[in-house]
Design an enzyme around this catalytic site. Structure first.
Site, PDB file in Angstrom:
ATOM      1  N   LYS A   8      53.812  15.501 -10.810  1.00  0.00           N
ATOM      2  CA  LYS A   8      53.917  15.155 -12.238  1.00  0.00           C
ATOM      3  C   LYS A   8      54.310  13.685 -12.433  1.00  0.00           C
ATOM      4  O   LYS A   8      53.678  12.952 -13.175  1.00  0.00           O
ATOM      5  CB  LYS A   8      54.964  16.039 -12.937  1.00  0.00           C
ATOM      6  N   ARG A  81      60.532  22.658 -20.603  1.00  0.00           N
ATOM      7  CA  ARG A  81      60.513  23.545 -19.437  1.00  0.00           C
ATOM      8  C   ARG A  81      60.838  24.984 -19.787  1.00  0.00           C
ATOM      9  O   ARG A  81      60.839  25.840 -18.913  1.00  0.00           O
ATOM     10  CB  ARG A  81      61.549  23.050 -18.422  1.00  0.00           C
ATOM     11  N   ARG A 120      60.089  13.243  -0.238  1.00  0.00           N
ATOM     12  CA  ARG A 120      60.082  12.355  -1.407  1.00  0.00           C
ATOM     13  C   ARG A 120      61.197  11.306  -1.314  1.00  0.00           C
ATOM     14  O   ARG A 120      62.320  11.604  -0.927  1.00  0.00           O
ATOM     15  CB  ARG A 120      60.267  13.177  -2.691  1.00  0.00           C
ATOM     16  N   ARG A 154      66.606  12.118  -3.384  1.00  0.00           N
ATOM     17  CA  ARG A 154      67.338  12.840  -4.417  1.00  0.00           C
ATOM     18  C   ARG A 154      68.219  13.914  -3.799  1.00  0.00           C
ATOM     19  O   ARG A 154      67.829  14.578  -2.845  1.00  0.00           O
ATOM     20  CB  ARG A 154      66.344  13.513  -5.378  1.00  0.00           C
ATOM     21  N   ARG A 165      64.247  26.192  -7.071  1.00  0.00           N
ATOM     22  CA  ARG A 165      63.591  25.385  -8.100  1.00  0.00           C
ATOM     23  C   ARG A 165      62.210  25.959  -8.442  1.00  0.00           C
ATOM     24  O   ARG A 165      61.791  25.920  -9.589  1.00  0.00           O
ATOM     25  CB  ARG A 165      63.508  23.928  -7.639  1.00  0.00           C
TER      26      ARG A 165
HETATM   27  P1  ADP Z   1      60.838  17.793 -10.380  1.00  0.00           P
HETATM   28  O1  ADP Z   1      60.147  16.457 -10.469  1.00  0.00           O
HETATM   29  O2  ADP Z   1      61.222  18.129  -9.001  1.00  0.00           O
HETATM   30  O3  ADP Z   1      60.059  18.843 -11.093  1.00  0.00           O
HETATM   31  P2  ADP Z   1      62.675  16.787 -12.351  1.00  0.00           P
HETATM   32  O4  ADP Z   1      62.985  15.405 -11.915  1.00  0.00           O
HETATM   33  O5  ADP Z   1      61.696  16.958 -13.467  1.00  0.00           O
HETATM   34  O6  ADP Z   1      62.229  17.638 -11.088  1.00  0.00           O
HETATM   35  O7  ADP Z   1      64.001  17.555 -12.737  1.00  0.00           O
HETATM   36  C1  ADP Z   1      65.085  17.601 -11.850  1.00  0.00           C
HETATM   37  C2  ADP Z   1      66.105  18.606 -12.356  1.00  0.00           C
HETATM   38  O8  ADP Z   1      66.566  18.205 -13.656  1.00  0.00           O
HETATM   39  C3  ADP Z   1      65.580  20.019 -12.549  1.00  0.00           C
HETATM   40  O9  ADP Z   1      65.656  20.774 -11.353  1.00  0.00           O
HETATM   41  C4  ADP Z   1      66.552  20.541 -13.614  1.00  0.00           C
HETATM   42  O10 ADP Z   1      67.818  20.871 -13.064  1.00  0.00           O
HETATM   43  C5  ADP Z   1      66.768  19.329 -14.501  1.00  0.00           C
HETATM   44  N1  ADP Z   1      65.788  19.258 -15.601  1.00  0.00           N
HETATM   45  C6  ADP Z   1      64.860  18.294 -15.815  1.00  0.00           C
HETATM   46  N2  ADP Z   1      64.162  18.543 -16.927  1.00  0.00           N
HETATM   47  C7  ADP Z   1      64.644  19.693 -17.451  1.00  0.00           C
HETATM   48  C8  ADP Z   1      64.341  20.479 -18.601  1.00  0.00           C
HETATM   49  N3  ADP Z   1      63.375  20.114 -19.453  1.00  0.00           N
HETATM   50  N4  ADP Z   1      65.053  21.612 -18.803  1.00  0.00           N
HETATM   51  C9  ADP Z   1      66.035  21.988 -17.970  1.00  0.00           C
HETATM   52  N5  ADP Z   1      66.382  21.301 -16.869  1.00  0.00           N
HETATM   53  C10 ADP Z   1      65.700  20.156 -16.610  1.00  0.00           C
HETATM   54  P1  ADP Z   2      56.973  16.008  -9.366  1.00  0.00           P
HETATM   55  O1  ADP Z   2      57.277  14.954 -10.407  1.00  0.00           O
HETATM   56  O2  ADP Z   2      55.961  16.997  -9.850  1.00  0.00           O
HETATM   57  O3  ADP Z   2      58.187  16.675  -8.825  1.00  0.00           O
HETATM   58  P2  ADP Z   2      56.237  13.740  -7.642  1.00  0.00           P
HETATM   59  O4  ADP Z   2      55.170  13.025  -8.408  1.00  0.00           O
HETATM   60  O5  ADP Z   2      57.575  13.154  -7.601  1.00  0.00           O
HETATM   61  O6  ADP Z   2      56.284  15.288  -8.125  1.00  0.00           O
HETATM   62  O7  ADP Z   2      55.677  13.956  -6.166  1.00  0.00           O
HETATM   63  C1  ADP Z   2      56.475  14.579  -5.165  1.00  0.00           C
HETATM   64  C2  ADP Z   2      56.301  13.831  -3.857  1.00  0.00           C
HETATM   65  O8  ADP Z   2      54.972  13.983  -3.369  1.00  0.00           O
HETATM   66  C3  ADP Z   2      56.529  12.325  -3.949  1.00  0.00           C
HETATM   67  O9  ADP Z   2      57.126  11.903  -2.759  1.00  0.00           O
HETATM   68  C4  ADP Z   2      55.127  11.751  -4.109  1.00  0.00           C
HETATM   69  O10 ADP Z   2      55.062  10.455  -3.543  1.00  0.00           O
HETATM   70  C5  ADP Z   2      54.294  12.735  -3.323  1.00  0.00           C
HETATM   71  N1  ADP Z   2      52.979  12.999  -3.928  1.00  0.00           N
HETATM   72  C6  ADP Z   2      52.670  13.084  -5.250  1.00  0.00           C
HETATM   73  N2  ADP Z   2      51.361  13.390  -5.428  1.00  0.00           N
HETATM   74  C7  ADP Z   2      50.817  13.487  -4.189  1.00  0.00           C
HETATM   75  C8  ADP Z   2      49.501  13.804  -3.698  1.00  0.00           C
HETATM   76  N3  ADP Z   2      48.475  14.076  -4.533  1.00  0.00           N
HETATM   77  N4  ADP Z   2      49.320  13.848  -2.361  1.00  0.00           N
HETATM   78  C9  ADP Z   2      50.356  13.608  -1.518  1.00  0.00           C
HETATM   79  N5  ADP Z   2      51.615  13.322  -1.909  1.00  0.00           N
HETATM   80  C10 ADP Z   2      51.850  13.259  -3.227  1.00  0.00           C
END
Ligand code: ADP
Ligand code: ADP
Ligand code: ZN
Length: 214
Positions: A8, A81, A120, A154, A165
């Site tokens: 994302k 979410r 990551r 992180r 998660r």
């Molecule tokens: P990821 O990229 O791994 O999906 P995020 O960076 O979006 O994770 O979110 C990290 C953490 O922050 C989540 O695991 C949750 O604890 C919290 N969080 C983020 N956005 C939301 C939301 N919209 N509602 C509830 N918790 C959230």
């Molecule tokens: P999210 O926001 O959904 O949690 P991220 O965009 O942070 O996901 O991506 C999670 C990890 O995977 C990061 O380390 C990113 O660099 C890597 N990543 C993202 N998209 C791809 C892809 N299409 N192929 C391989 N690695 C990816």
């Protein structure tokens, strides 16, 4: 929308640039609040470091402020979410006269997710994302854009928290996809996030492009 590690943030950074939208990541906003070490930050940390969603009341309060500050195109990443959050967002957007145009749903397989999350890395200064195997910086351990700034991992990106998660996503967030599915005026874009980031971006940009031309 999509499970943790689906890509994302990576795609949102590209789309924001491509279409000149402001990228708002709830996770980023919460991590910044955590880093300040305030009372609110400690509260957020309790949920985030356990791999649980932050309660709706807290999320809605913080995100309403963030959304309200944006003039022009808005790209939401990680929010809403839960269905409650989606309902509150709808009410706020309609008050602002800003319709929700499109929802991008990204899927990814569990083994792909686990590999992405555990490798990551991110720049603590500019937020740019990297991966130890899939998206390497030019100089190992350092941000390409911020030269001397060391990349960090992180605190919630551990193998142990992946399952927790993912469960939060499938139980609490998947219903939001269904909530939007029935809405006719909304462009729904579902993409296979298992592929190369460039391929995913190409597909989403193409699909969103039709909207930009309208
Ligand atoms: P990821 O990229 O791994 O999906 P995020 O960076 O979006 O994770 O979110 C990290 C953490 O922050 C989540 O695991 C949750 O604890 C919290 N969080 C983020 N956005 C939301 C939301 N919209 N509602 C509830 N918790 C959230
Ligand atoms: P999210 O926001 O959904 O949690 P991220 O965009 O942070 O996901 O991506 C999670 C990890 O995977 C990061 O380390 C990113 O660099 C890597 N990543 C993202 N998209 C791809 C892809 N299409 N192929 C391989 N690695 C990816
Ligand atoms: Zn940087």
């Amino acid at each position: 929308m999509g499970p943790p590690g689906a890509g994302k943030g990576t795609q949102a950074q590209r789309l924001g640039k491509e279409f000149g939208m402001v990228h708002l990541s709830s996770g980023e906003i919460f991590r910044e609040a955590k880093a300040v070490g305030s009372e609110l930050g400690r509260k957020l940390a309790r949920y985030m470091d356990a791999g649980e969603l932050v309660p709706d009341e807290i999320v809605v309060e913080i995100m309403a402020d963030a959304v309200g500050c944006v003039d022009g195109g808005l790209l939401l990443d990680g929010f809403p979410r839960t269905v409650v959050q989606a309902e509150v967002l709808d009410a706020q957007l309609s008050k602002m006269g800003k319709p929700l145009d499109a929802v991008v749903v990204m899927t990814a397989d569990t083994d792909v997710i686990a590999a992405r999350i555990t490798g990551r890395r991110a720049c603590p200064r500019c937020g740019r994302g990297y991966h130890v195997k899939f998206m390497l910086p030019v100089r190992e351990g350092f941000c390409d854009d911020c030269d001397t700034v060391e990349l960090i991992q992180r605190s919630d990106d551990s193998e142990a928290l992946v399952r927790q998660r993912l469960e939060a996503y499938y139980v609490q967030t998947q219903p939001v996809v269904d909530y939007y599915r029935g809405r006719e005026s909304l462009l729904k874009i579902e993409v296979d996030g298992n592929r190369e980031a460039d391929d995913v971006a190409g597909e989403v940009i193409l699909a969103l492009g039709s909207l930009a031309r309208d």
